[in-house]
Scaffold this motif. Structure first.
Motif, PDB file in Angstrom:
ATOM      1  N   GLU A 904       0.826  -1.223   0.000  1.00  0.00           N
ATOM      2  CA  GLU A 904       0.000   0.000   0.000  1.00  0.00           C
ATOM      3  C   GLU A 904       0.855   1.266   0.000  1.00  0.00           C
ATOM      4  O   GLU A 904       0.386   2.348  -0.366  1.00  0.00           O
ATOM      5  N   GLY A 907       5.131   3.792  -3.923  1.00  0.00           N
ATOM      6  CA  GLY A 907       4.767   4.927  -4.757  1.00  0.00           C
ATOM      7  C   GLY A 907       5.686   6.101  -4.519  1.00  0.00           C
ATOM      8  O   GLY A 907       6.593   6.046  -3.670  1.00  0.00           O
ATOM      9  N   THR A 937       3.609   8.535 -13.905  1.00  0.00           N
ATOM     10  CA  THR A 937       2.200   8.173 -14.167  1.00  0.00           C
ATOM     11  C   THR A 937       2.006   7.588 -15.553  1.00  0.00           C
ATOM     12  O   THR A 937       0.991   6.930 -15.805  1.00  0.00           O
ATOM     13  N   GLU A 940       1.497   4.183 -15.159  1.00  0.00           N
ATOM     14  CA  GLU A 940       0.403   3.897 -14.217  1.00  0.00           C
ATOM     15  C   GLU A 940       0.912   3.480 -12.836  1.00  0.00           C
ATOM     16  O   GLU A 940       0.359   2.597 -12.182  1.00  0.00           O
ATOM     17  N   MET A 941       1.963   4.134 -12.423  1.00  0.00           N
ATOM     18  CA  MET A 941       2.509   3.878 -11.093  1.00  0.00           C
ATOM     19  C   MET A 941       1.894   4.864 -10.095  1.00  0.00           C
ATOM     20  O   MET A 941       1.572   5.999 -10.450  1.00  0.00           O
ATOM     21  N   ARG A 942       1.740   4.436  -8.854  1.00  0.00           N
ATOM     22  CA  ARG A 942       1.135   5.286  -7.819  1.00  0.00           C
ATOM     23  C   ARG A 942       2.025   6.502  -7.568  1.00  0.00           C
ATOM     24  O   ARG A 942       3.217   6.372  -7.299  1.00  0.00           O
ATOM     25  N   LYS A 944       1.860  10.919  -6.141  1.00  0.00           N
ATOM     26  CA  LYS A 944       1.099  12.072  -5.634  1.00  0.00           C
ATOM     27  C   LYS A 944       1.974  13.295  -5.774  1.00  0.00           C
ATOM     28  O   LYS A 944       3.152  13.292  -5.397  1.00  0.00           O
ATOM     29  N   TYR A 963       4.193   6.864   1.581  1.00  0.00           N
ATOM     30  CA  TYR A 963       4.840   6.585   0.295  1.00  0.00           C
ATOM     31  C   TYR A 963       6.268   6.091   0.528  1.00  0.00           C
ATOM     32  O   TYR A 963       6.977   6.581   1.421  1.00  0.00           O
ATOM     33  N   GLY A1074       6.189  -0.731  -8.404  1.00  0.00           N
ATOM     34  CA  GLY A1074       6.958   0.395  -7.876  1.00  0.00           C
ATOM     35  C   GLY A1074       8.381   0.407  -8.369  1.00  0.00           C
ATOM     36  O   GLY A1074       8.823  -0.446  -9.150  1.00  0.00           O
TER      37      GLY A1074
END
Length: 1114
Positions: A904, A907, A937, A940-942, A944, A963, A1074
């Motif tokens: 979780e 990222g 992105t 399609e990697m996490r 922010k 993260y 990741g």
């Protein structure tokens, strides 16, 4: 009814006197008031009842300290006296009671007129009392009490001797078994104790203690006065210890003092004085044993006593003075100037509250003089010392001839004159100091507990005299006196370690003068004895240890005994910066002894003990870092063995870590209650530190855990090395420079001497680099240039000044530094490791090297060492991929304790702060973060991304926890004065290093600090890794990309994009969805190469653009 009410009040009074229950006394007063209200005017018993109400109000005042009750009591007594006809049988009683209340009033306010009137009335009461009357013992006792108070206020010895005479007479006429006998015995004991303090006749003190013990033996169980009598006995025992030095008396005094405080209700008027006396005994214990725990408890108790002493109370001056003394002791022990500043403030306030002519004036002047003396020695300010001497002369002048304190006052004056001589060189001051100290020894009683201290001070003055005049007689006398001081000092006294160290200094001077090796050998022995002394200040012991190693280092190679000396030195360094202190204080302590560890390693290498050199470099460097890592040590193995013990360690470690990260607000702005709270916290921290040490001992007795959190041995370090390349520790010292290479698969470290490199050369390179950075204005990201020219390298508003300083041979300073690092430092290491240049290398084919530099080398770019020509170059980048580590253990711990990252948390979190108050705009940070975000992105990697005002400093730290990778593009700043305040700048404030390291981020993998000065470090603490990169490692990140100085706002976005693109291209299947931080060093190497290709030259501007990027960690 009035008679019955009054009688009931009388019996409730008696009950209170027996039990101390305030409810009985309150009810008694209520009954007595009601009785008077119901009594007709002219009733003949009114004076008696007024007197009894006054007595009850006296008792209430003694219990609560409320001045209104005492004022009303005096009013009642005066009214009763006015209503009593002249010649009436009750007249002596009324006079006695008015006098007693006035004496109480004097003790509360300090107004001498009240005491004078009290004594006058009490004398008159005695004169009017017929011989043999039952009231005579009471009248004598109360007059003696007033005369005691007069002595305590004025120092008039006649008053005290008269009081003692009266107290003896009281005991003679008091029948055996009388309920007042315990109190009267105690009172005589108090008077005799005061007499001994004035004359130092130990027989008086012995009798006093005997009386006080007897009073407690006779006291009925639960008697309300037992806490007071215990307090008085404890005080007498402290004084006995001060006279004889017998620690058993002090131990008993502390035990009794604690019991007295425990039995005294919180709201009792005598609580402050009993707290004061307990603190006095703890202070005395600290002065004898040097235990910081006792001193911090004393300060906490003193702060509490000051806090609960009513405003305007006559004892306030004493309480402030005593708190000041304890704070001065804390300054001497711990070195925090804020404690000394507060001590002086307390003592000045105390003197302002002390009336002229007060018996305590000399002592309070003396105490202020002590603190100002400490200040003058700390600052070298002549004005402070001039005031000290003036104060001490006045203290001597107003101390009565023959007073027991005279020796101490003269000794203090002598000490200041000795210090004045050291500052001015005026021989008259020193001669006077010697003369005064000789007088001290003449008047001091034989066997005095302070005799060894006074002998020590005379020896110090005689040594100064020898150094000034060269007269060998002064030196030999100084040595003889020091030997005597050591012989008579109480066993275990902390003054011993100071005397031993100074004896070593004197013997060293004697050796230099005579050349007699026996003197040198004894000097070494004295230094050693002081250094290994089992108690006392680690700072003083470390001073002795450094003298010990210095003498052993005179020979080349040094004596093998130096290994033991340096072992002691490094252990003592760890004791100066222990866990109960805040990190801020620990760093301050470590500044003083920076370089000792490197000197130790150098000596070990001279003796071919490369293993010992490595262990010392690990143990004596990055101490605060190591402590933090220890507090965060994974406890899985221990938990499997003893879950309960592991839980206790975890609990204590968390509290200690939070305590260490605490930063104090401005000291001068704190209220008294805030300072008391801080003292409580300091005491709690000290207790926690002791608890931590106890827990470690508990763990280490478990089979298999014998070395739990002990300094890591060389053998252990070699067991957990990375497979992909060597670890190189480089030691820089005045005598020699060496590399220690740790290679996977080898069971011994490899010693690589560096004969062509030196500390002097390293400092030259550091100064040259600093000058060039200043010349190019490389401080903050985005700072504009101060100078422009048509050939200037423009960096989109951040600016580089094109000033390339050149040597005589035409080579620029930067290139000369890099060439020197290459030829004299790096090449010998590469050759010994047999690492060769890789043709057309890729990041995958190059080995890695982890550099662990020490001292000023920490500020130089080893990773960029090389020869840079106009068209071609050869550098370390052609041979290996470089990373830096603060210590070897920091790397091996990561390898040994590899933890997986929660899915979780995988990222990238990116932050940009292009505009902050007080700094130039850096629009490139926005470009940088957006470019990285687009790259991340796209697959399609996490990720922010938060920019400008969309994120605060506090929110940033919270999101970082969610993260595995963080990228900070902003201004960074290194705070050299307070390293923990080094920070990243945000629009709403700062994210400080001290805040970052409080976090323990479990899923942190990689931090990219695209800001300036993020790995700069601090000049005074080169071996403590005090920078933002180290802070991120401490917070849990396994690897960090940081900068050594300012980075270009134009080039930073492209380098960062290349970095992340490389990580994307080399993703590991082991980290689903990741980036793999294990390739971060390769990625930085690749991105730096790409930047160099874009710059396309080896000008100083280009070199200074790519060199600052560095990789830390695994």
């Amino acid at each position: 009814m009035p008679v019955q009410l009054n009688n009931l009040g009388y019996f409730l009074d008696l009950l209170f006197s027996r039990t101390g229950d305030l409810r009985d006394l309150t009810e008694a007063i209520s009954m007595q008031r009601k009785s008077l209200d119901l009594t007709s005017e002219g009733e003949e018993r009114i004076p008696i009842w007024l007197n009894e109400l006054g007595l009850s109000l006296d008792l209430l005042f003694k219990r609560t300290g409320n001045l209104r009750d005492l004022t009303e009591a005096i009013s009642m007594h005066r009214k009763a006296l006015d209503l009593t006809p002249e010649g009436h049988a009750d007249m002596p009683t009324q006079l006695n009671n008015v006098g007693s209340s006035l004496e109480l009033f004097f003790r509360r306010t300090g107004d001498l007129r009240d005491l004078t009137e009290a004594i006058s009335m009490q004398r008159k009461a005695l004169d009017l009392t017929p011989e043999g009357h039952a009231i005579i013992p009471t009248c004598l006792n109360n007059l003696a009490l007033s005369l005691d108070s007069l002595f305590n206020r004025t120092g008039d010895l006649h008053s005290l001797t008269e009081a003692i005479s009266m107290r003896r007479k009281v005991l003679e006429i008091t029948p055996e078994g009388h309920p007042s006998m315990p109190g009267r015995l105690n009172n005589l004991g108090c008077s005799l104790c005061s007499l001994c303090r004035r004359t130092e006749n130990l027989r008086d003190l012995t009798e006093a203690i005997s009386m006080q013990r007897k009073s407690l033996d006779l006291a009925a169980e639960g008697h309300a006065h037992i806490p007071m009598w215990l307090n008085n006995l404890g005080y007498a025992l402290v004084f006995l210890f001060q006279c004889t030095g017998d620690l058993r008396d002090l131990t008993e005094a502390i035990s009794i003092g604690r019991k007295a405080v425990e039995l005294t209700p919180e709201d009792h008027a005598s609580k402050p004085i009993r707290l004061n006396n307990l603190a006095l005994s703890l202070d005395s214990l600290f002065r004898s044993t040097g235990s910081l725990h006792d001193l911090t408890e004393a300060i906490l108790i003193r702060r509490r006593a000051v806090e609960i002493t009513p405003e305007g109370h006559a004892d306030m001056a004493m309480q402030l003075n005593n708190l000041g003394c304890s704070l001065d002791s804390l300054f001497i022990r711990a070195g925090d100037l804020r404690n000394l500043t507060e001590a002086i403030s307390m003592q000045r306030m105390s003197l302002d509250l002390t009336p002229e002519g007060h018996v305590s004036m000399p002592m309070r002047l003396s105490n202020l003089g002590l603190s100002l003396d400490s200040l003058s020695r700390c600052t070298g300010n002549m004005r402070d010392l001039t005031e000290v001497i003036s104060i001490r002369r006045k203290a001597v002048e107003i101390t009565p001839e023959g007073h027991a304190d005279m020796a101490m006052q003269l000794n203090n004056l002598s000490s200041s004159l000795n210090w004045l001589f050291k500052l001015t060189g005026n021989l008259r001051d020193l001669t006077e100091a010697v003369s005064i100290t000789r007088k001290v020894l003449e008047i001091a009683p034989e066997g005095h507990a302070n005799m060894h201290i006074w002998l020590h001070n005379l020896a110090s003055s005689l040594l100064s005299l020898f150094i000034r005049t060269g007269d060998l007689r002064d030196l030999t006398e100084a040595i003889s006196i020091r030997r005597k001081a050591l012989k008579i000092a109480p066993k275990g006294h902390v003054g011993m370690l100071i005397s031993l160290n100074h004896l070593g200094i004197s013997l060293e001077y004697l050796f230099q003068r005579t050349g007699d090796l026996r003197d040198l050998i004894e000097a070494i022995s004295s230094y050693r004895s002081s250094a290994v002394y089992p108690s006392g200040s680690p700072h003083v012991r470390l001073m002795a240890a450094r003298n010990w190693t210095r003498l052993l280092n005179l020979s080349s190679p040094p004596s093998p005994a130096i290994l033991s000396a340096f072992d002691t030195s490094i252990y003592l360094i760890t004791l100066t910066a222990t866990l109960e202190q805040t990190m801020e204080n620990r760093y301050r302590q470590l500044q003083v002894n920076s370089g000792v560890t490197l000197e130790a390693a150098s000596a070990a290498l001279m003796l071919n003990r490369v293993d010992k050199a490595l262990e010392w470099l690990e143990q004596g460097r990055c101490l605060v870092w190591g402590q933090l890592n220890n507090l965060r040590t994974p406890l899985d193995d221990l938990r499997n063995c003893n879950a309960q013990l592991a839980a206790r360690i975890m609990q204590v470690s968390k509290v200690l870590e939070a305590a260490g990260s605490y930063t104090r607000t401005t000291w001068t702005e704190m209220s008294l209650s805030e300072k008391t709270s801080l003292a409580e916290q300091a005491q709690d921290n000290l207790n926690l530190s002791r608890q931590w040490d106890g827990l470690l001992e508990e763990v280490r007795v478990i089979p298999g855990f014998e070395s739990f959190l002990k300094p890591v041995s060389c053998t252990t370090l070699l067991q957990h090395l990375p497979d992909s390349g060597p670890v190189i520790v480089i030691n820089i010292d005045t005598r020699r420079c060496d590399a220690i290479a740790l290679l996977p698969g080898r069971d011994q470290p490899l010693h690589i001497p560096l004969p062509d490199f030196s500390l002097e050369l390293c400092n030259q390179y550091r100064e040259g680099l600093t000058a060039q950075l200043r010349s190019f204005h490389l401080r903050y990201r985005g700072e504009s240039a101060l100078l422009a020219s048509e050939s200037e390298y423009v960096d989109d508003g951040r600016g580089i000044r094109p000033v390339s300083l050149r040597e005589k041979n035409g080579e620029t300073v930067i290139r000369k530094i890099l060439r020197g690092l290459w030829e004299k430092l790096v090449t010998p290491i590469l050759q010994r490791l047999e690492l060769s240049k890789v043709d057309q290398p890729s990041e995958r084919t190059l080995p890695r090297i982890w550099w662990c530099p020490t001292g000023p080398l920490s500020f130089l770019p080893i990773h960029a060492a090389g020869i840079y020509g106009n068209a071609s170059s050869e550098s370390l980048m052609d041979y290996a991929i470089s990373s830096y580590i603060p210590t070897v253990a920091a790397l091996t711990d990561r390898i040994k304790n590899i933890q997986s990252i929660d899915k979780e948390s995988i990222g990238v979190f990116m932050v940009s702060q292009p505009k902050v108050d007080g700094a130039s705009p850096i629009p490139g940070t926005t470009t940088e973060v957006r470019a990285i975000y687009e790259v991340i992105t796209a697959v399609e990697m996490r990720a922010k991304k938060l920019e400008e005002t969309n994120i605060t400093a506090a929110e940033c730290l919270d999101i970082m926890d969610k993260y595995s990778i963080v990228h900070l593009a902003c201004h960074g700043s290194q705070n050299t004065k307070d390293p923990l305040k080094s920070r990243f700048l945000f629009h709403d404030g700062s994210l400080e290093l001290g805040t970052i390291i409080q976090r323990s981020l479990k899923n942190a993998d990689l931090a990219f600090l695209s800001a300036c000065q993020t790995s700069t470090g601090v000049d005074d603490l080169p071996d403590e890794a005090v920078h933002l990169a180290a802070g991120m490692l401490a917070a849990g990140y396994r690897r960090v990309v940081a900068t050594m100085w300012s980075i270009g706002d134009r080039d930073a976005p492209a380098l960062a994009t290349d970095f992340y693109q490389y990580l994307l291209d080399h993703r590991s299947s082991a980290i689903e969805g990741g980036l793999d931080g294990r390739f971060s060093a390769h990625a930085l190497h690749h991105a730096t190469k790409q930047l160099r290709l874009r710059l396309d030259d080896n000008s100083d501007q280009s070199l200074l653009t790519w060199i600052p990027y560095v990789h830390f960690g695994y």
